[in-house]
Design a protein around this motif. Sequence first.
Motif, mmCIF file in Angstrom:
data_model
loop_
_atom_site.group_PDB
_atom_site.id
_atom_site.type_symbol
_atom_site.label_atom_id
_atom_site.label_comp_id
_atom_site.label_asym_id
_atom_site.label_seq_id
_atom_site.Cartn_x
_atom_site.Cartn_y
_atom_site.Cartn_z
ATOM 1 N N ASN A 81 51.245 15.727 10.463
ATOM 2 C CA ASN A 81 51.593 16.641 12.056
ATOM 3 C C ASN A 81 53.345 17.434 10.842
ATOM 4 O OD1 ASN A 81 49.250 16.833 12.905
ATOM 5 N ND2 ASN A 81 49.985 15.403 14.356
ATOM 6 N N LYS A 82 53.876 16.552 10.625
ATOM 7 C CA LYS A 82 55.881 16.745 10.384
ATOM 8 C C LYS A 82 55.591 17.486 9.257
ATOM 9 C CE LYS A 82 59.993 14.458 8.394
ATOM 10 N NZ LYS A 82 60.225 13.559 8.262
ATOM 11 N N TYR A 83 54.124 17.691 7.913
ATOM 12 C CA TYR A 83 54.351 18.377 6.996
ATOM 13 C C TYR A 83 54.028 19.252 7.684
ATOM 14 C CZ TYR A 83 55.259 14.219 3.697
ATOM 15 O OH TYR A 83 55.653 12.598 3.037
ATOM 16 N N GLN A 84 53.028 19.425 8.179
ATOM 17 C CA GLN A 84 52.226 20.942 8.964
ATOM 18 C C GLN A 84 53.183 21.661 9.268
ATOM 19 O OE1 GLN A 84 49.684 22.042 7.494
ATOM 20 N NE2 GLN A 84 49.122 23.752 9.089
ATOM 21 N N PHE A 85 54.068 21.660 10.193
ATOM 22 C CA PHE A 85 55.093 21.844 10.891
ATOM 23 C C PHE A 85 56.427 22.463 9.737
ATOM 24 C CE2 PHE A 85 59.322 21.731 13.300
ATOM 25 C CZ PHE A 85 58.861 23.278 14.106
ATOM 26 N N PHE A 86 56.708 21.730 9.284
ATOM 27 C CA PHE A 86 57.632 21.952 7.898
ATOM 28 C C PHE A 86 57.429 22.350 6.826
ATOM 29 C CE2 PHE A 86 60.011 19.020 10.698
ATOM 30 C CZ PHE A 86 61.222 19.517 11.565
ATOM 31 N N PHE A 87 56.352 22.509 6.385
ATOM 32 C CA PHE A 87 56.294 23.088 5.237
ATOM 33 C C PHE A 87 54.449 23.676 5.134
ATOM 34 C CE2 PHE A 87 58.091 18.634 4.888
ATOM 35 C CZ PHE A 87 58.913 19.442 3.982
ATOM 36 N N GLU A 88 53.595 24.747 5.839
ATOM 37 C CA GLU A 88 53.060 24.950 5.353
ATOM 38 C C GLU A 88 53.089 26.951 5.675
ATOM 39 O OE1 GLU A 88 49.593 26.960 8.924
ATOM 40 O OE2 GLU A 88 51.641 26.359 9.477
ATOM 41 N N LYS A 89 52.233 26.958 4.877
ATOM 42 C CA LYS A 89 52.096 28.512 4.640
ATOM 43 C C LYS A 89 51.126 29.575 4.329
ATOM 44 C CE LYS A 89 53.803 26.741 0.192
ATOM 45 N NZ LYS A 89 53.987 26.778 -1.582
ATOM 46 N N ASP A 90 50.683 30.215 4.342
ATOM 47 C CA ASP A 90 49.888 30.779 4.239
ATOM 48 C C ASP A 90 48.785 30.716 3.413
ATOM 49 O OD1 ASP A 90 50.302 32.315 5.909
ATOM 50 O OD2 ASP A 90 51.301 34.022 4.194
ATOM 51 N N ASN A 91 48.962 29.762 2.144
ATOM 52 C CA ASN A 91 48.182 29.235 0.684
ATOM 53 C C ASN A 91 48.450 27.469 0.760
ATOM 54 O OD1 ASN A 91 50.879 29.194 -0.393
ATOM 55 N ND2 ASN A 91 49.740 30.529 -1.837
ATOM 56 N N GLU A 92 48.954 26.895 2.155
ATOM 57 C CA GLU A 92 48.784 26.099 1.901
ATOM 58 C C GLU A 92 49.029 25.165 3.452
ATOM 59 O OE1 GLU A 92 51.539 22.401 -0.609
ATOM 60 O OE2 GLU A 92 52.919 23.850 0.011
ATOM 61 N N ALA A 93 48.890 23.821 3.088
ATOM 62 C CA ALA A 93 48.371 23.238 4.705
ATOM 63 C C ALA A 93 47.773 21.935 4.629
ATOM 64 C CB ALA A 93 47.176 24.204 5.190
ATOM 65 N N TYR A 94 48.782 20.838 5.458
ATOM 66 C CA TYR A 94 48.197 19.482 5.686
ATOM 67 C C TYR A 94 47.471 19.271 6.734
ATOM 68 C CZ TYR A 94 52.029 20.289 3.003
ATOM 69 O OH TYR A 94 53.197 20.801 1.803
ATOM 70 N N PHE A 95 46.751 18.580 6.495
ATOM 71 C CA PHE A 95 45.767 17.559 7.304
ATOM 72 C C PHE A 95 44.865 16.460 8.020
ATOM 73 C CE2 PHE A 95 44.561 21.595 5.611
ATOM 74 C CZ PHE A 95 44.151 22.478 7.211
ATOM 75 N N HIS A 96 45.023 15.614 8.661
ATOM 76 C CA HIS A 96 44.031 13.980 8.505
ATOM 77 C C HIS A 96 43.009 14.285 9.146
ATOM 78 C CE1 HIS A 96 44.728 14.913 13.142
ATOM 79 N NE2 HIS A 96 45.521 15.413 12.865
ATOM 80 N N ASN A 97 42.392 15.687 8.843
ATOM 81 C CA ASN A 97 41.763 15.260 9.038
ATOM 82 C C ASN A 97 40.061 15.982 8.190
ATOM 83 O OD1 ASN A 97 38.360 16.469 9.973
ATOM 84 N ND2 ASN A 97 38.999 16.548 12.006
ATOM 85 N N PRO A 98 40.013 15.734 7.205
ATOM 86 C CA PRO A 98 39.082 15.913 5.809
ATOM 87 C C PRO A 98 38.197 17.243 6.024
ATOM 88 C CG PRO A 98 38.691 13.239 5.919
ATOM 89 C CD PRO A 98 39.105 13.950 7.269
ATOM 90 N N ILE A 99 37.233 17.230 7.192
ATOM 91 C CA ILE A 99 35.917 18.217 7.296
ATOM 92 C C ILE A 99 36.919 19.545 7.979
ATOM 93 C CG2 ILE A 99 34.283 18.488 9.182
ATOM 94 C CD1 ILE A 99 33.758 16.107 9.565
ATOM 95 N N LEU A 100 38.064 19.913 8.538
ATOM 96 C CA LEU A 100 39.256 20.619 8.540
ATOM 97 C C LEU A 100 39.368 21.049 7.201
ATOM 98 C CD1 LEU A 100 39.835 20.275 12.285
ATOM 99 C CD2 LEU A 100 38.608 21.416 11.453
ATOM 100 N N ALA A 101 40.530 20.123 6.510
ATOM 101 C CA ALA A 101 40.857 20.115 5.557
ATOM 102 C C ALA A 101 40.209 21.217 4.387
ATOM 103 C CB ALA A 101 41.520 19.285 4.314
ATOM 104 N N SER A 102 39.105 20.672 4.061
ATOM 105 C CA SER A 102 37.572 21.279 3.586
ATOM 106 C C SER A 102 37.652 22.595 3.794
ATOM 107 C CB SER A 102 36.515 19.989 3.530
ATOM 108 O OG SER A 102 35.436 20.655 2.831
ATOM 109 N N LYS A 103 37.184 22.553 5.125
ATOM 110 C CA LYS A 103 36.923 24.455 5.414
ATOM 111 C C LYS A 103 37.997 24.991 5.637
ATOM 112 C CE LYS A 103 35.323 26.080 9.728
ATOM 113 N NZ LYS A 103 35.676 27.451 9.475
ATOM 114 N N TRP A 104 39.314 24.827 5.556
ATOM 115 C CA TRP A 104 40.060 25.625 4.936
ATOM 116 C C TRP A 104 40.535 25.908 3.894
ATOM 117 C CZ3 TRP A 104 44.491 26.135 2.616
ATOM 118 C CH2 TRP A 104 45.581 26.571 2.655
#
Length: 162
Positions: free
Chosen positions: A131-154
């Motif tokens: 959640n910290k990484y997602q808050f500070f480092f998310e970009k349109d083409n990079e994201a951080y997840f703790h749910n593999p299914i959501l990450a795979s979908k994204w």
Amino acid sequence: MNIPITYIKVNKIGNLSSKWFDNKKLLVTRISGRVNLSDVLKWENSLNQALLEIQDNDIFKIYVNLFGLKAKDVETHKKFRNIIPVTLSKYGWRVGYLDLFEEANDLKLSYTRGIRCLGAAHVHQDKSKINKYQFFFEKDNEAYFHNPILASKWINELKLEQ
């Protein structure tokens, strides 16, 4: 842990492996479970082998699944934590969370065989860290997840723009 069938179908690889899906321009890499240095080296080799399958001057996105990973010792942890950032830097990609580490300021980007990474999804079970990484480092083409299914979908829905 029961992994949903949809997840297995999309990312049918073992717990220490990597696979290139040319039709999706997607590299899927996974390491999970309690691992030792030998396991990490096998995983790194699988990542490098999958990268060799990408054609020269091509583009790709990557799904880095570290969900369930636990290093058996400090040496193993130190080895594994550098693999993704250093490897992706050879394909023009700077992992966002590197901004946390001053020693990463000098990491040079290059383009091995003209290949470029244009997107990344990272998965780990540590919800507070992700959640910290997602808050500070998310970009349109990079994201951080703790749910593999959501990450795979994204990552599967991420359009690559050159």
